[in-house]
Design an enzyme around this catalytic site. Structure first.
Site, PDB file in Angstrom:
ATOM      1  CG  HIS A  56     -22.379   2.967  35.493  1.00 12.47           C
ATOM      2  ND1 HIS A  56     -23.185   3.966  34.982  1.00 12.47           N
ATOM      3  CD2 HIS A  56     -21.487   2.680  34.523  1.00 12.47           C
ATOM      4  CE1 HIS A  56     -22.796   4.253  33.747  1.00 12.47           C
ATOM      5  NE2 HIS A  56     -21.767   3.472  33.448  1.00 12.47           N
ATOM      6  CD  GLU A  58     -25.001   5.192  39.845  1.00 19.29           C
ATOM      7  OE1 GLU A  58     -25.258   6.364  39.534  1.00 19.29           O
ATOM      8  OE2 GLU A  58     -24.030   4.570  39.369  1.00 19.29           O
ATOM      9  CB  CYS A  86     -26.140   7.274  33.604  1.00 21.38           C
ATOM     10  SG  CYS A  86     -26.174   5.466  33.715  1.00 21.38           S
TER      11      CYS A  86
END
Length: 147
Positions: A56, A58, A86
């Site tokens: 992801h 992040e 998430c």
């Protein structure tokens, strides 16, 4: 006139990363990590490209920023991300002890806030910067996937 070091300016950089993800057929989420008004890391979702469910934006940005700093803790840093993290990413942000998280648009289906506050207790949170632009990018991506 936009300040050189405003939340909106940095979110625009994260949005550029989301557009790179879109160009590669990835879910269009982008993230940057900023420390002392300097961008330490830029990343976008690469789960398809890397065949890695943890790739992801992040997660990639956290790793790059920590490597850049030579420190696993991001105490004085801010993460700008185009969509609410998430639970996995929020957990990583918690462990990094990041000072601040700024995200543009919420994710009612997969966002961490469905599960309570998973960020570090000292982490500051700001939302809504470029909300419409980032939400529209996600909506159009998923609409085009269904065609």
């Amino acid at each position: 006139m936009l300040s050189l070091y405003s939340d909106e300016t940095f979110m625009k950089e994260a949005f550029k990363q989301a557009q790179y993800a879109l160009e590669e057929g990835e879910i269009p989420i982008g993230a940057i990590v900023v420390c002392n008004n300097k961008i330490l890391a830029k990343a976008y979702n690469q789960t398809e490209k890397l065949n890695d469910v943890t790739a992801h934006a992040e997660m990639l940005a956290i790793t790059a920023a920590a490597n850049n700093l030579g420190n696993k803790y991001l105490h004085d840093c801010t993460l700008y991300v185009t969509v609410e993290p998430c639970p996995m990413c929020a957990g990583a942000l918690n462990w990094s002890q990041i000072k601040r998280v700024v995200y543009a648009t919420g994710d009612p289906k997969r966002g961490y806030r469905r599960f309570g506050n998973l960020l570090h207790p000292k982490t500051e949170l700001e939302t809504g910067i470029l909300q419409h632009e980032c939400a529209n990018l996600m909506t159009s991506f998923f609409q085009n996937k269904r065609i």
